[in-house]
Design a protein around this motif. Structure first.
Motif, mmCIF file in Angstrom:
data_model
loop_
_atom_site.group_PDB
_atom_site.id
_atom_site.type_symbol
_atom_site.label_atom_id
_atom_site.label_comp_id
_atom_site.label_asym_id
_atom_site.label_seq_id
_atom_site.Cartn_x
_atom_site.Cartn_y
_atom_site.Cartn_z
ATOM 1 N N TRP A 49 0.812 -1.221 0.000
ATOM 2 C CA TRP A 49 0.000 0.000 0.000
ATOM 3 C C TRP A 49 0.848 1.275 0.000
ATOM 4 C CZ3 TRP A 49 -4.810 -0.723 -1.373
ATOM 5 C CH2 TRP A 49 -5.373 -1.983 -1.164
ATOM 6 N N ARG A 50 2.012 1.193 -0.637
ATOM 7 C CA ARG A 50 2.873 2.375 -0.794
ATOM 8 C C ARG A 50 2.679 2.916 -2.203
ATOM 9 N NH1 ARG A 50 7.551 -0.965 1.591
ATOM 10 N NH2 ARG A 50 7.587 -1.583 -0.567
ATOM 11 N N PRO A 51 2.464 4.222 -2.330
ATOM 12 C CA PRO A 51 2.372 4.818 -3.667
ATOM 13 C C PRO A 51 3.758 4.972 -4.269
ATOM 14 C CG PRO A 51 2.106 6.504 -1.989
ATOM 15 C CD PRO A 51 2.223 5.186 -1.260
ATOM 16 N N GLU A 52 3.893 4.604 -5.528
ATOM 17 C CA GLU A 52 5.179 4.706 -6.206
ATOM 18 C C GLU A 52 5.015 5.429 -7.536
ATOM 19 O OE1 GLU A 52 8.019 1.282 -5.635
ATOM 20 O OE2 GLU A 52 6.095 0.233 -5.732
ATOM 21 N N VAL A 53 6.061 6.126 -7.939
ATOM 22 C CA VAL A 53 6.124 6.778 -9.242
ATOM 23 C C VAL A 53 7.318 6.186 -9.976
ATOM 24 C CG1 VAL A 53 6.437 8.970 -10.458
ATOM 25 C CG2 VAL A 53 5.052 8.895 -8.375
ATOM 26 N N ARG A 54 7.090 5.675 -11.165
ATOM 27 C CA ARG A 54 8.119 5.065 -12.007
ATOM 28 C C ARG A 54 8.944 3.989 -11.284
ATOM 29 N NH1 ARG A 54 8.103 10.436 -13.032
ATOM 30 N NH2 ARG A 54 7.515 11.066 -15.139
ATOM 31 N N PRO A 55 8.300 2.992 -10.687
ATOM 32 C CA PRO A 55 9.088 1.958 -9.998
ATOM 33 C C PRO A 55 9.876 1.104 -10.994
ATOM 34 C CG PRO A 55 6.806 1.276 -10.152
ATOM 35 C CD PRO A 55 6.869 2.705 -10.656
ATOM 36 N N ALA A 56 11.008 0.611 -10.562
ATOM 37 C CA ALA A 56 11.832 -0.268 -11.402
ATOM 38 C C ALA A 56 11.288 -1.695 -11.391
ATOM 39 C CB ALA A 56 13.277 -0.257 -10.911
ATOM 40 N N ASP A 57 10.595 -2.069 -10.302
ATOM 41 C CA ASP A 57 10.032 -3.405 -10.144
ATOM 42 C C ASP A 57 8.622 -3.269 -9.579
ATOM 43 O OD1 ASP A 57 12.503 -4.939 -10.731
ATOM 44 O OD2 ASP A 57 13.202 -3.991 -8.887
ATOM 45 N N PHE A 58 7.771 -4.258 -9.873
ATOM 46 C CA PHE A 58 6.399 -4.220 -9.363
ATOM 47 C C PHE A 58 5.869 -5.644 -9.269
ATOM 48 C CE2 PHE A 58 1.758 -3.750 -9.889
ATOM 49 C CZ PHE A 58 1.503 -2.894 -8.828
ATOM 50 N N MET A 59 5.341 -6.006 -8.096
ATOM 51 C CA MET A 59 4.783 -7.335 -7.878
ATOM 52 C C MET A 59 3.340 -7.349 -8.375
ATOM 53 S SD MET A 59 5.528 -10.372 -6.647
ATOM 54 C CE MET A 59 6.982 -10.009 -5.691
ATOM 55 N N LEU A 60 3.050 -8.246 -9.307
ATOM 56 C CA LEU A 60 1.679 -8.384 -9.811
ATOM 57 C C LEU A 60 0.861 -9.341 -8.950
ATOM 58 C CD1 LEU A 60 2.398 -8.585 -13.635
ATOM 59 C CD2 LEU A 60 1.169 -6.764 -12.450
ATOM 60 N N ALA A 61 1.484 -10.392 -8.459
ATOM 61 C CA ALA A 61 0.790 -11.410 -7.665
ATOM 62 C C ALA A 61 1.200 -11.247 -6.209
ATOM 63 C CB ALA A 61 1.120 -12.803 -8.183
ATOM 64 N N CYS A 62 0.531 -10.332 -5.519
ATOM 65 C CA CYS A 62 0.918 -10.031 -4.139
ATOM 66 C C CYS A 62 0.779 -11.231 -3.210
ATOM 67 C CB CYS A 62 0.079 -8.883 -3.593
ATOM 68 S SG CYS A 62 0.417 -7.305 -4.387
ATOM 69 N N GLY A 63 -0.227 -12.037 -3.411
ATOM 70 C CA GLY A 63 -0.481 -13.150 -2.505
ATOM 71 C C GLY A 63 0.592 -14.214 -2.516
ATOM 72 N N ASP A 64 1.054 -14.593 -3.708
ATOM 73 C CA ASP A 64 2.006 -15.704 -3.784
ATOM 74 C C ASP A 64 3.315 -15.366 -4.490
ATOM 75 O OD1 ASP A 64 1.259 -15.591 -6.457
ATOM 76 O OD2 ASP A 64 0.058 -17.426 -6.377
ATOM 77 N N GLY A 65 3.432 -14.177 -5.065
ATOM 78 C CA GLY A 65 4.680 -13.768 -5.703
ATOM 79 C C GLY A 65 4.997 -14.493 -6.999
ATOM 80 N N ASN A 66 4.014 -15.118 -7.611
ATOM 81 C CA ASN A 66 4.281 -15.923 -8.804
ATOM 82 C C ASN A 66 4.305 -15.130 -10.103
ATOM 83 O OD1 ASN A 66 4.764 -18.487 -7.707
ATOM 84 N ND2 ASN A 66 2.595 -18.750 -7.317
ATOM 85 N N SER A 67 4.126 -13.816 -10.033
ATOM 86 C CA SER A 67 4.256 -12.961 -11.218
ATOM 87 C C SER A 67 4.718 -11.585 -10.767
ATOM 88 C CB SER A 67 2.914 -12.857 -11.955
ATOM 89 O OG SER A 67 3.038 -12.028 -13.095
ATOM 90 N N ARG A 68 5.808 -11.127 -11.376
ATOM 91 C CA ARG A 68 6.316 -9.792 -11.029
ATOM 92 C C ARG A 68 6.919 -9.146 -12.265
ATOM 93 N NH1 ARG A 68 11.978 -9.541 -10.253
ATOM 94 N NH2 ARG A 68 12.927 -11.599 -10.236
ATOM 95 N N LEU A 69 6.976 -7.829 -12.231
ATOM 96 C CA LEU A 69 7.603 -7.065 -13.301
ATOM 97 C C LEU A 69 8.963 -6.587 -12.808
ATOM 98 C CD1 LEU A 69 4.519 -4.925 -14.346
ATOM 99 C CD2 LEU A 69 5.477 -6.894 -15.566
ATOM 100 N N ALA A 70 9.940 -6.610 -13.686
ATOM 101 C CA ALA A 70 11.297 -6.189 -13.308
ATOM 102 C C ALA A 70 11.919 -5.387 -14.443
ATOM 103 C CB ALA A 70 12.158 -7.413 -12.999
ATOM 104 N N ALA A 71 12.971 -4.654 -14.108
ATOM 105 C CA ALA A 71 13.751 -3.872 -15.082
ATOM 106 C C ALA A 71 12.864 -2.926 -15.886
ATOM 107 C CB ALA A 71 14.543 -4.804 -16.008
ATOM 108 N N LEU A 72 11.906 -2.297 -15.203
ATOM 109 C CA LEU A 72 10.986 -1.386 -15.896
ATOM 110 C C LEU A 72 11.697 -0.091 -16.270
ATOM 111 C CD1 LEU A 72 7.807 -1.893 -13.690
ATOM 112 C CD2 LEU A 72 8.226 -2.784 -16.001
#
Length: 151
Positions: A49-72
């Motif tokens: 629940w932290r607001p971010e601007v232009r993050p380099a990484d972002f977790m899509l599947a918060c519950g289990d971590g099985n999908s995330r974005l990286a090197a954005l």
């Protein structure tokens, strides 16, 4: 049976360590500009629940971590939309998620639908995320997938 239990326990420990590392890395400020200057721009709200601007990484599947974005790498971030290129790391969950392997897929990420954030109405948050797979995609996924973002 003992061998499978041990493997599951080791995999779970490794996943927990990875999640801890990722949450520590994502806890660093993603944009060095003053908060006042960033406040006019919509934010992306992360799993904590932290607001971010232009993050380099972002977790899509918060519950289990099985999908995330990286090197954005963001090419656009404004009052209407945001666009980045990066990598979507997705667990194939074969034969089950704890024993699965992560695979990298090149994606273009688009954020849309900025609206007031329920937790802090002074901020606007993007309400929708679309991923366009540019070079292969996870089994069963369409070339473009769109998800609502939590508020």
């Amino acid at each position: 049976m003992k061998r499978h239990s041990m493997r599951a326990a080791v995999t779970l420990c490794a996943a927990t360590a990875l999640a801890a590392t990722l949450s520590t890395a994502s806890g660093a400020p993603s944009d060095p500009r003053p908060a006042r200057q960033r406040a006019a721009e919509p934010v992306l709200v992360d799993c904590f629940w932290r607001p971010e601007v232009r993050p380099a990484d972002f977790m899509l599947a918060c519950g289990d971590g099985n999908s995330r974005l990286a090197a954005l790498q963001w090419s656009r971030w404004d009052g209407r939309a945001a666009v980045a290129r990066g990598v979507n790391w997705v667990n194939d969950c074969k034969p089950y998620c704890a024993a699965g392997r992560f695979h990298a897929y090149a994606v273009t990420v688009r954020l849309d639908d900025p609206r007031p954030w329920k937790k802090n109405p002074d901020l606007r948050q993007y309400g929708e995320i679309s991923l366009t797979y540019t070079d292969g995609r996870p089994e069963g996924f369409q070339k473009v997938v769109t998800y609502p973002l939590w508020s």
